[in-house]
Scaffold this motif. Structure first.
Motif, PDB file in Angstrom:
ATOM      1  N   TYR A 189       1.114  -1.292   0.018  1.00  0.00           N
ATOM      2  CA  TYR A 189      -0.287   0.205  -0.016  1.00  0.00           C
ATOM      3  C   TYR A 189       0.946   1.433   0.041  1.00  0.00           C
ATOM      4  O   TYR A 189       1.329   1.260   0.893  1.00  0.00           O
ATOM      5  N   GLU A 190       0.960   1.782  -0.954  1.00  0.00           N
ATOM      6  CA  GLU A 190       1.897   2.702  -0.942  1.00  0.00           C
ATOM      7  C   GLU A 190       1.296   3.803  -2.116  1.00  0.00           C
ATOM      8  O   GLU A 190       0.465   4.560  -2.229  1.00  0.00           O
ATOM      9  N   SER A 191       2.447   4.858  -0.354  1.00  0.00           N
ATOM     10  CA  SER A 191       1.939   6.360  -0.638  1.00  0.00           C
ATOM     11  C   SER A 191       3.191   7.364  -2.166  1.00  0.00           C
ATOM     12  O   SER A 191       3.498   7.021  -1.777  1.00  0.00           O
ATOM     13  N   ASN A 192       2.299   8.297  -3.075  1.00  0.00           N
ATOM     14  CA  ASN A 192       1.102   8.801  -2.784  1.00  0.00           C
ATOM     15  C   ASN A 192       0.156   7.698  -3.746  1.00  0.00           C
ATOM     16  O   ASN A 192      -1.057   7.821  -4.185  1.00  0.00           O
ATOM     17  N   ILE A 193       1.000   7.120  -4.897  1.00  0.00           N
ATOM     18  CA  ILE A 193       0.115   6.393  -5.302  1.00  0.00           C
ATOM     19  C   ILE A 193      -0.539   5.596  -5.970  1.00  0.00           C
ATOM     20  O   ILE A 193      -2.150   5.614  -6.211  1.00  0.00           O
ATOM     21  N   THR A 242      -0.310  15.464 -10.659  1.00  0.00           N
ATOM     22  CA  THR A 242       0.329  14.627  -9.670  1.00  0.00           C
ATOM     23  C   THR A 242       1.912  14.124  -9.495  1.00  0.00           C
ATOM     24  O   THR A 242       0.777  12.818 -10.694  1.00  0.00           O
ATOM     25  N   GLU A 243       2.754  13.808  -9.444  1.00  0.00           N
ATOM     26  CA  GLU A 243       3.695  13.238  -9.642  1.00  0.00           C
ATOM     27  C   GLU A 243       3.517  12.681  -8.844  1.00  0.00           C
ATOM     28  O   GLU A 243       3.525  12.041  -7.686  1.00  0.00           O
ATOM     29  N   PRO A 244       2.977  11.044  -9.503  1.00  0.00           N
ATOM     30  CA  PRO A 244       3.180   9.403  -7.960  1.00  0.00           C
ATOM     31  C   PRO A 244       4.912   8.971  -7.589  1.00  0.00           C
ATOM     32  O   PRO A 244       5.160   9.354  -8.437  1.00  0.00           O
ATOM     33  N   THR A 245       3.901   9.228  -6.146  1.00  0.00           N
ATOM     34  CA  THR A 245       5.615   8.814  -5.845  1.00  0.00           C
ATOM     35  C   THR A 245       4.696   6.869  -4.757  1.00  0.00           C
ATOM     36  O   THR A 245       3.795   6.628  -5.157  1.00  0.00           O
ATOM     37  N   PHE A 246       6.243   6.317  -4.206  1.00  0.00           N
ATOM     38  CA  PHE A 246       6.040   4.709  -4.327  1.00  0.00           C
ATOM     39  C   PHE A 246       6.217   4.631  -3.355  1.00  0.00           C
ATOM     40  O   PHE A 246       7.316   4.070  -3.305  1.00  0.00           O
ATOM     41  N   VAL A 247       6.465   5.417  -2.168  1.00  0.00           N
ATOM     42  CA  VAL A 247       6.951   4.937  -1.125  1.00  0.00           C
ATOM     43  C   VAL A 247       6.007   4.039   0.037  1.00  0.00           C
ATOM     44  O   VAL A 247       4.486   3.762  -0.415  1.00  0.00           O
ATOM     45  N   VAL A 248       6.415   2.532   0.308  1.00  0.00           N
ATOM     46  CA  VAL A 248       5.690   1.478   1.247  1.00  0.00           C
ATOM     47  C   VAL A 248       5.272   2.122   2.589  1.00  0.00           C
ATOM     48  O   VAL A 248       5.980   2.486   3.285  1.00  0.00           O
ATOM     49  N   ALA A 249       3.994   2.412   3.052  1.00  0.00           N
ATOM     50  CA  ALA A 249       3.021   2.804   4.083  1.00  0.00           C
ATOM     51  C   ALA A 249       2.665   1.440   4.641  1.00  0.00           C
ATOM     52  O   ALA A 249       2.806   1.791   6.073  1.00  0.00           O
ATOM     53  N   GLY A 250       2.819   0.721   3.792  1.00  0.00           N
ATOM     54  CA  GLY A 250       1.669  -0.326   4.695  1.00  0.00           C
ATOM     55  C   GLY A 250       1.315  -1.529   3.805  1.00  0.00           C
ATOM     56  O   GLY A 250       1.816  -1.603   2.592  1.00  0.00           O
ATOM     57  N   ASN A 251       0.364  -2.414   4.120  1.00  0.00           N
ATOM     58  CA  ASN A 251       0.215  -3.566   3.082  1.00  0.00           C
ATOM     59  C   ASN A 251      -1.450  -4.229   3.770  1.00  0.00           C
ATOM     60  O   ASN A 251      -1.847  -4.227   4.422  1.00  0.00           O
ATOM     61  N   ILE A 252      -1.330  -4.693   2.287  1.00  0.00           N
ATOM     62  CA  ILE A 252      -2.939  -5.356   2.663  1.00  0.00           C
ATOM     63  C   ILE A 252      -3.125  -6.344   1.987  1.00  0.00           C
ATOM     64  O   ILE A 252      -2.127  -7.335   1.207  1.00  0.00           O
ATOM     65  N   PRO A 253      -3.932  -7.372   2.909  1.00  0.00           N
ATOM     66  CA  PRO A 253      -3.809  -8.812   2.608  1.00  0.00           C
ATOM     67  C   PRO A 253      -4.806  -9.658   0.771  1.00  0.00           C
ATOM     68  O   PRO A 253      -5.766  -8.102   0.355  1.00  0.00           O
ATOM     69  N   ILE A 291       6.136   3.801  11.676  1.00  0.00           N
ATOM     70  CA  ILE A 291       4.756   4.343  11.265  1.00  0.00           C
ATOM     71  C   ILE A 291       4.095   4.847  12.121  1.00  0.00           C
ATOM     72  O   ILE A 291       3.962   6.112  13.331  1.00  0.00           O
ATOM     73  N   LEU A 292       4.436   3.879  13.141  1.00  0.00           N
ATOM     74  CA  LEU A 292       3.486   3.499  14.544  1.00  0.00           C
ATOM     75  C   LEU A 292       3.622   4.484  15.789  1.00  0.00           C
ATOM     76  O   LEU A 292       2.919   4.582  15.887  1.00  0.00           O
ATOM     77  N   PRO A 293       5.415   4.060  16.400  1.00  0.00           N
ATOM     78  CA  PRO A 293       5.590   4.992  16.990  1.00  0.00           C
ATOM     79  C   PRO A 293       4.907   6.879  17.286  1.00  0.00           C
ATOM     80  O   PRO A 293       4.218   7.345  18.103  1.00  0.00           O
ATOM     81  N   LYS A 294       4.597   7.136  15.716  1.00  0.00           N
ATOM     82  CA  LYS A 294       3.816   8.756  15.648  1.00  0.00           C
ATOM     83  C   LYS A 294       2.441   7.977  15.951  1.00  0.00           C
ATOM     84  O   LYS A 294       1.855   9.208  16.164  1.00  0.00           O
ATOM     85  N   ALA A 295       1.873   7.012  15.476  1.00  0.00           N
ATOM     86  CA  ALA A 295       0.009   7.181  15.396  1.00  0.00           C
ATOM     87  C   ALA A 295       0.057   6.748  17.075  1.00  0.00           C
ATOM     88  O   ALA A 295      -0.790   7.542  17.405  1.00  0.00           O
ATOM     89  N   TYR A 296       0.746   6.264  17.992  1.00  0.00           N
ATOM     90  CA  TYR A 296       0.394   5.735  19.421  1.00  0.00           C
ATOM     91  C   TYR A 296       0.997   7.546  19.781  1.00  0.00           C
ATOM     92  O   TYR A 296      -0.415   7.759  21.175  1.00  0.00           O
ATOM     93  N   GLU A 297       2.161   7.845  19.460  1.00  0.00           N
ATOM     94  CA  GLU A 297       2.175   9.865  20.550  1.00  0.00           C
ATOM     95  C   GLU A 297       0.398  10.793  20.104  1.00  0.00           C
ATOM     96  O   GLU A 297       0.132  11.051  20.932  1.00  0.00           O
ATOM     97  N   TYR A 298       0.019  10.646  18.880  1.00  0.00           N
ATOM     98  CA  TYR A 298      -0.802  11.471  18.661  1.00  0.00           C
ATOM     99  C   TYR A 298      -1.709  10.200  19.602  1.00  0.00           C
ATOM    100  O   TYR A 298      -3.298  11.418  20.382  1.00  0.00           O
ATOM    101  N   ASN A 344       6.214  11.318   2.368  1.00  0.00           N
ATOM    102  CA  ASN A 344       7.385  11.193   3.405  1.00  0.00           C
ATOM    103  C   ASN A 344       6.864  10.285   4.693  1.00  0.00           C
ATOM    104  O   ASN A 344       8.161  11.125   5.585  1.00  0.00           O
ATOM    105  N   LEU A 345       6.027   9.780   4.383  1.00  0.00           N
ATOM    106  CA  LEU A 345       5.164   9.075   5.797  1.00  0.00           C
ATOM    107  C   LEU A 345       4.866   9.787   7.130  1.00  0.00           C
ATOM    108  O   LEU A 345       4.986   8.823   8.130  1.00  0.00           O
ATOM    109  N   ASP A 346       4.598  10.873   6.763  1.00  0.00           N
ATOM    110  CA  ASP A 346       3.672  11.823   7.500  1.00  0.00           C
ATOM    111  C   ASP A 346       2.096  11.257   7.767  1.00  0.00           C
ATOM    112  O   ASP A 346       1.954  10.757   6.578  1.00  0.00           O
TER     113      ASP A 346
END
Lengths: 332, 332, 332
Positions: free
Chosen positions: A204-208, A220-231, C238-245, C274-276
């Protein structure tokens, strides 16, 4: 006996599973995250570091311990420091070097008769849709797509201008296979002598994956930063090929990087509309997508009939190895 | 007693569940997949076929067995061979013929007071966005969307030119309802006399679900080949309507295709932004989306408080039927 | 003792969990849904209402009961009627008013040092992509995106013309942050004095999540009606920030809306590349996304090592409170 790991990536899962299997647990964490990890009662010992050299010292400081490497280890510590880890590592430490070199990495897949995307040495050779990647587990940061040479050159120039890379050797230009991503997570047990499928995920990638929800197109320029996962699960008829690839890969690594893969690995794939599996990358350690399956995956239940995440599976393998006096078979 | 099935689709789940419920298990598999199925210890017996006639013979060869049909059965064996299965089948074998005829199929939904998309007999009647489908569980292969008659004609010509179809009778032209897909998986127990919701899924299709991630528009022809499934839950306020549809459908099949639905079925739906449920297809047997829930789904836990996949639920129904001497109620 | 709730949203989960924890269970439901809720054996008592005043009377009629509010309570009954609930409510009833006022709501986030999107008081101030929202848990109905003032004005005019709103005070104009949605579900235990992450979900919205699958662009007006939820896990880093919030938010509510958050709440967020974590809304009660995790989430398993949905967690908190004679600490 202690199971230890570096605080990040899948460390909660690794230590939770270790505790389930009655090991003592220790985390090596930076100071900023200490309070985060203190929220979890299954961690027995906290070793806090201020710099990465100290992290290595902490890892080595725990007697009677086995260190479990995960997908962020090299990114955090770097190869040099990792080579200074003196305690036994679960898995094959000889693979780290192969993983950090994209060409050696892809060659392991190729030698395993696994279908891989075309790689391009030179910009001038590019004749199709490509993705440009930065090596190392940077989680997709800086990746971009290009439909032709001119888009490719523009993208690379941006990376150079922004000092994200210094020269072209740092990037990989890979055919972008049209299809759907599926990340097959496996576990090879040298004790039980079998490959287990431990789960499948989608990144699950931000921001794509957010851009898809915008009603307009290319603004918007797509980016591919992994922020999570989906089953996800796969059609059962795809699985024989995925397992065959996994078997082949285990054999190849036994021959080329002895003692070969031990424990978790992942074949990061695209499934085409012909139901072909094209593997564009592998991970030789536990991947973050396994965090979906703390209580077991649809596949792990087929083997174990109990909650069995990959973290617990590692600890179980260590327990079986200890019982059979084969700890040396699963550690290096 | 043996529970047997054909090696594909959801056979792992079916046999794993059967073993959980203390049945003997046998798989009828082609030679190519034998080694794949040998990876799983819950399968007691392997009957390997070289051709589909042999497959039917294998199915019939196991004494004291019940055969569980799944969504790939007809696609593999064809209606003629399936009619030669002499051992008891879990479920209603009279439904197979209805399922293989798109018009009869949709009529069962219509008679159940279930909202369905408009179907178009003639290209000239098309006045909205439509999807063109090929009948049979081909997993979405060849499907395409058309916004108007001219796109429709072009698409059909391509199917004809490529010899994917021979004439227009082979396709279904169906209104494409704008909304989000939700595949409601149900189980009707004629023993407990109740409908259970066993889960909900979304199909994960190649290449359409990958194309979404491309930053540009209409450059690649979308395809709709189901390669996997993703889990989802529905707003609780949608569920009463979904259950009402399921009840209606059970009643309709009792009247029109006696003894009616037995065991798993699926209402393949789109949920609109009015939260209406439009059912564009049904499956009268276990669907592959249930493979998500080997350890139970959010809904199955509401009924059973134990891991209960649909495979196990089938075996459980057989066990209850056997205890009550009602095996004839759940088999045909 | 009875645990009661209003029949909708997450009531199945709440009452299933209550029964698991040995409470008696009652549902207050409208006549249309009575037969739906009668399908579930864990509900002991059905109180059927014809109008919302009667619903409140029913809630108050059950002796020795605790009422569990959920995300649809205010939408159904309205603030006035909710204030007439005389039985103890699990959680902090003082928060309801804050939740129903968008400005007060965002101020609680702001005071918690949580990053939030910019809000625009005046159309003329808008200088970026915005989303226009209607307050109250309307499930995304009427929401729209606008890239500039002219699109914004057009959209608002449509809302006015269709009588969806009467004046501009009824809408919120919020910066639309580019990134991926993640809804962090938390539980604050004033008894155990800790925040637990109970799960993460993505909303599945009609028709926007279906439009993504159309191969062409901007032809259909997107809508954002929540019809379901999809499970997801986050990168561990990412989780430490989420918990802090979450911690900050608990503290802020203790100070500003005493006794502060009790039990489930949700930080509805976008994760940027940016994983914000940018939190664009919160829910002070159980959210529907928790329905994914009837058997526990990847995170709840880290705490409880048993199936622990939020419904059961509420009942568990009540049980612990009762054992420690602290029922007044978790109810208002």
């Amino acid at each position: 006996m202690f199971i230890t790991t570096l605080g990040s990536h899948s460390s909660l899962q690794i230590l939770h599973g270790a505790k389930e299997e009655k090991f003592n647990t220790a985390i090596i964490t930076d100071a900023k995250r200490e309070s985060f990890y203190k929220r979890f009662t299954f961690i027995d010992k906290y070793l806090v570091y201020d710099n990465f050299d100290e992290a290595v010292n902490h890892i080595n400081s725990i007697n009677n311990s086995i260190f479990v490497p995960h997908g962020s280890l090299i990114e955090y510590l770097g190869m040099d420091r990792v080579s200074k880890i003196k305690v036994p590592i679960f898995g094959n430490r000889n693979l780290f070097e192969w993983e950090s070199n994209q060409k050696k990495k892809m060659s392991l897949l190729e030698k395993s008769n696994i279908k891989i995307p075309e790689s391009f040495e030179s910009i001038e050779d590019v004749d199709r849709l490509v993705i440009v990647k930065l090596p190392g587990a940077k989680g997709g940061k800086g990746y971009f797509l290009a439909r032709n040479k001119s888009e490719l050159k523009n993208g690379i120039n941006t990376l150079l201008e922004k000092n994200i890379i210094k020269n072209l050797d740092e990037i990989i230009i890979q055919e972008y296979v049209i299809g759907i991503p599926m990340y097959f997570q496996f576990f090879y047990s040298p004790i039980l002598k079998r490959v287990e499928l431990t789960g499948i995920d989608i990144r699950y990638e931000s921001n794509i994956d957010g851009l898809k929800r915008l009603p307009w197109g290319n603004e918007t320029e797509p980016t591919f930063v992994v922020a999570g996962n989906i089953p996800v699960v796969a059609r059962e008829s795809i699985l024989p090929k995925a397992y065959e690839y996994a078997d082949n890969f285990v054999e190849t690594t036994k021959n080329i990087v002895p003692p070969g893969i031990i424990g978790p690995f992942s074949l990061e794939s695209v499934v085409t509309d012909n139901l072909d599996i094209i593997v564009f990358e592998f991970s030789g350690r536990i991947v973050a997508g396994t965090n979906l399956y703390i209580n077991g995956s649809p596949y792990s239940w087929l083997y174990w009939n109990e909650p069995m995440c990959v973290g617990k599976r590692i600890a179980r393998e260590l327990n079986i190895a200890i019982q059979q006096s084969k700890l040396d078979v699963v550690t290096t």
